[in-house]
Design a protein around this motif. Sequence first.
Motif, PDB file in Angstrom:
ATOM      1  N   ALA B 190       0.843  -1.201   0.000  1.00 14.02           N
ATOM      2  CA  ALA B 190       0.000   0.000   0.000  1.00 14.02           C
ATOM      3  C   ALA B 190       0.880   1.254   0.000  1.00 14.02           C
ATOM      4  O   ALA B 190       0.554   2.252  -0.646  1.00 14.02           O
ATOM      5  N   CYS B 192       3.791   1.538  -1.404  1.00 12.34           N
ATOM      6  CA  CYS B 192       4.237   1.676  -2.801  1.00 12.34           C
ATOM      7  C   CYS B 192       3.166   2.374  -3.631  1.00 12.34           C
ATOM      8  O   CYS B 192       3.459   3.227  -4.466  1.00 12.34           O
ATOM      9  N   LEU B 193       1.911   1.989  -3.392  1.00  7.91           N
ATOM     10  CA  LEU B 193       0.800   2.537  -4.174  1.00  7.91           C
ATOM     11  C   LEU B 193       0.569   4.015  -3.869  1.00  7.91           C
ATOM     12  O   LEU B 193      -0.150   4.692  -4.581  1.00  7.91           O
ATOM     13  N   MET B 194       1.160   4.504  -2.769  1.00  5.69           N
ATOM     14  CA  MET B 194       1.048   5.929  -2.449  1.00  5.69           C
ATOM     15  C   MET B 194       2.251   6.702  -2.984  1.00  5.69           C
ATOM     16  O   MET B 194       2.422   7.882  -2.704  1.00  5.69           O
TER      17      MET B 194
END
Lengths: 235, 305
Positions: B190, B192-194
């Motif tokens: 998560a 990484c996804l930010m």
Amino acid sequence: MLEVANLHSGYGKIEILKGLKIRVPEGKIVSLIGSNGAGKTTLLMTISGIVPAWKGSIKFSGKAIETMPADQIVRQGVVQVPEGRRIFSRLTVEENLDLGAYTRPRDPEIKRDKEEMFALFPILYARTKSLAGNLSGGEQQMLAMARALMARPKLLLLDEPSLGLAPKMIETIFQLIRKVNQKGITILLVEQNAWKALGIADYGYVIESGKNQIEGTGQELLSNPQIKHSYLGES
Amino acid sequence: MTPLDVFLQQIVNGLTIGMIYALIALGYTIVYGIAQLINFAHGEIFMVGAYFGLLAYTLIQLLPVGSVGFLFILPLIFLFVMTLTALLGVIVERFAYRPLREAPRLAPLITAIGVSFLLQNAVMILFGPADKRFPSLIEIHKLSFHHVTITNLQIMITGFSLILMLVLHTFIKYTRMGKAMRALADDREAACLMGINVNQIISIAFLIGSALAGAGGIMFGMYYNTINFHDGYLAGLKAFSAAVLGGIGNIPGAMVGGVLLGILEGMGAGYISSEWKNVFAFFILILILLFRPHGLLGSRVVKKV
């Protein structure tokens, strides 16, 4: 805006996506439906750069992003709300929002955007200082969406936003998706709830075993007898 | 000396060394929290820090400064050593652990032992295998309350350690990088996804942990006045025990665990036998692993789906 062509990817040696092709035009809502294991989540994770693409291309606004690291893809404006929400449960609601804006250091407009999120998701405002892990499922879904919006995405990838939520909350979430889209954010939506997903979509794709099956406008797919039979539970 | 005096004296002595354990334990816990890796070379970074301190002292003596100037020079020594150990930690991570990021967890653990041997032997070759005398760097004054003695060095060690912990706490709690570190510890994918660059944050975790270990190294030298190339082994294991005692991955836990371990060790040395001192840390480690494996402040991780 997003062009996925002949995409192959998977985990370890197991190929999940076998030559997928998807187009998401700017400003639209595109829904992707398919049964469990069809490769919906894998597609979003490959677009976001978490799962590497084996073959094929992913172009965003004309730029190839299939080999870009995940954090760079976010900086291009492609932001994902992952399946199961994946909010930072040991951080507060506000810290989650701050992390959404991680790619915009020292941007003076972060504060204003946060207020906009509180206007869009009023439930979050009362719980600014609560640990995100203490929120209810629906609140966590809203936080996950708000967190992603803090990155100011051009394209928002939503993975199963209705998963595990009460019918009333699902209604709210879908209204919010429409609202977000009206603000000019393009949306690629992955859903098990085919009725809802196609009802909201400008265009839809049905994928099965990592391959394209059927595509068409939301209305076309809703009235397609094969889809009615397989995904909408009508015989 | 009354029994109370003896008790208080052990508290004072235990607290001092406990602060040093806590500084080292923080490095274990921060790196574990973020990279899920036990950096068993961390004790060696601490030991190298002590040797860098000695090196800095020796270099400064070549300069024309009197002993009066040492109050000003002491912060410089700390700055010099902490910068070098931070750099060393980042280099170790970059070349020994990063290539193994996706490997099974046993692989980096074995590499860590390799790095340990490498650092120990490098120091042994450069400085020799014999104990080295380490200066106190400040003039020692004793303060007595009844029969309890506290030195100004003990106060300095405790005070400076607390300051470092406060700075760390503020950094982790309020800065953008600190929040990213906590996010990464919570859910790497998560994060990484930010848009968080995982490699960069892991580097920062090593940088911070190693800087704290470097500071601990100098204070260890100042306190015991002798250092040796295998000091990192024992101190590292004890600090690791302290981190487990507090709950590995938990920052306040490492602070509490370090101090507690130091005090228990002091008590053991005072009341039972100082020769058995080193046994207590590991006895505690075994007890904790048996009865409370998530540590005093750590919580069992429950993942909501």
